[in-house]
Scaffold this motif. Structure first.
Motif, PDB file in Angstrom:
ATOM      1  N   THR A   1      34.495  64.466  53.315  1.00 32.51           N
ATOM      2  CA  THR A   1      34.399  64.448  51.856  1.00 32.51           C
ATOM      3  C   THR A   1      34.171  65.826  51.238  1.00 32.51           C
TER       4      THR A   1
ATOM      5  N   GLN B   1      41.348  59.914  44.088  1.00 32.40           N
ATOM      6  CA  GLN B   1      40.247  59.492  44.949  1.00 32.40           C
ATOM      7  C   GLN B   1      39.673  58.169  44.454  1.00 32.40           C
ATOM      8  N   GLN B   2      39.366  57.310  45.409  1.00 30.40           N
ATOM      9  CA  GLN B   2      38.771  56.019  45.086  1.00 30.40           C
ATOM     10  C   GLN B   2      37.393  55.936  45.703  1.00 30.40           C
ATOM     11  N   LYS B   3      36.543  55.120  45.114  1.00 26.88           N
ATOM     12  CA  LYS B   3      35.233  54.881  45.691  1.00 26.88           C
ATOM     13  C   LYS B   3      35.439  54.101  46.987  1.00 26.88           C
ATOM     14  N   PRO B   4      34.868  54.596  48.117  1.00 26.59           N
ATOM     15  CA  PRO B   4      35.097  53.914  49.387  1.00 26.59           C
ATOM     16  C   PRO B   4      34.429  52.544  49.440  1.00 26.59           C
ATOM     17  N   GLU B   5      35.112  51.607  50.086  1.00 25.55           N
ATOM     18  CA  GLU B   5      34.528  50.296  50.307  1.00 25.55           C
ATOM     19  C   GLU B   5      33.449  50.418  51.372  1.00 25.55           C
TER      20      GLU B   5
END
Length: 138
Positions: A29, A47-51
């Motif tokens: 990251t 970018q996406q918030k990680p699951e």
């Protein structure tokens, strides 16, 4: 062989696991996010918030790797820093890096060698830290 589990300093396992896992968070990251996403063919995607699986999955894997390394370290009666570094090289290059590159070589990863380099280097660095901590706290 099972008496090795009794001999293990479990506090050292915890102390080795934490930096290995945290290194991954930093590695992917902060240190190499652009190269990592490029290797996955996602450089142009936002970018996406990680699951949660992308947090807890690697944590569990790092814990299993750390425990397995502790078992080997104790079973092989490794007690010097030099021998711990040799063990780290064998586990790192022989299992972690080789397996990472092998997994990367599939049609779903567009740049498998870049992925292997980034992820393999992370595991090589991480397992070296693990082995150092385990032997110093033995």
């Amino acid at each position: 062989m099972f008496n090795v589990f009794v001999q293990i300093n479990w506090l050292s396992v915890l102390c080795a696991f934490i930096p290995y896992f945290m290194l991954g968070a930093l590695w992917f990251t902060l240190l190499f996010p652009r190269s990592y996403h490029l290797s996955l063919g996602k450089a142009m995607q936002p970018q996406q918030k990680p699951e949660l699986i992308f947090i807890f999955g690697p944590a569990l894997c790092c814990l299993v790797i750390t425990i397995a390394t502790a078992v080997l370290l104790y079973a092989l009666q490794i007690s010097t820093l030099n021998d711990a570094l040799i063990l780290a090289t064998i586990i790192g290059a022989g299992y972690l890096v080789a397996n990472t590159v092998n997994i990367a070589i599939n049609p779903n990863i567009p740049r498998p060698l870049l992925y292997g380099l980034i992820s393999g280097a992370y595991h090589m660095t991480g397992i070296t830290i693990v082995c150092i901590i385990l032997v110093l706290m033995k």
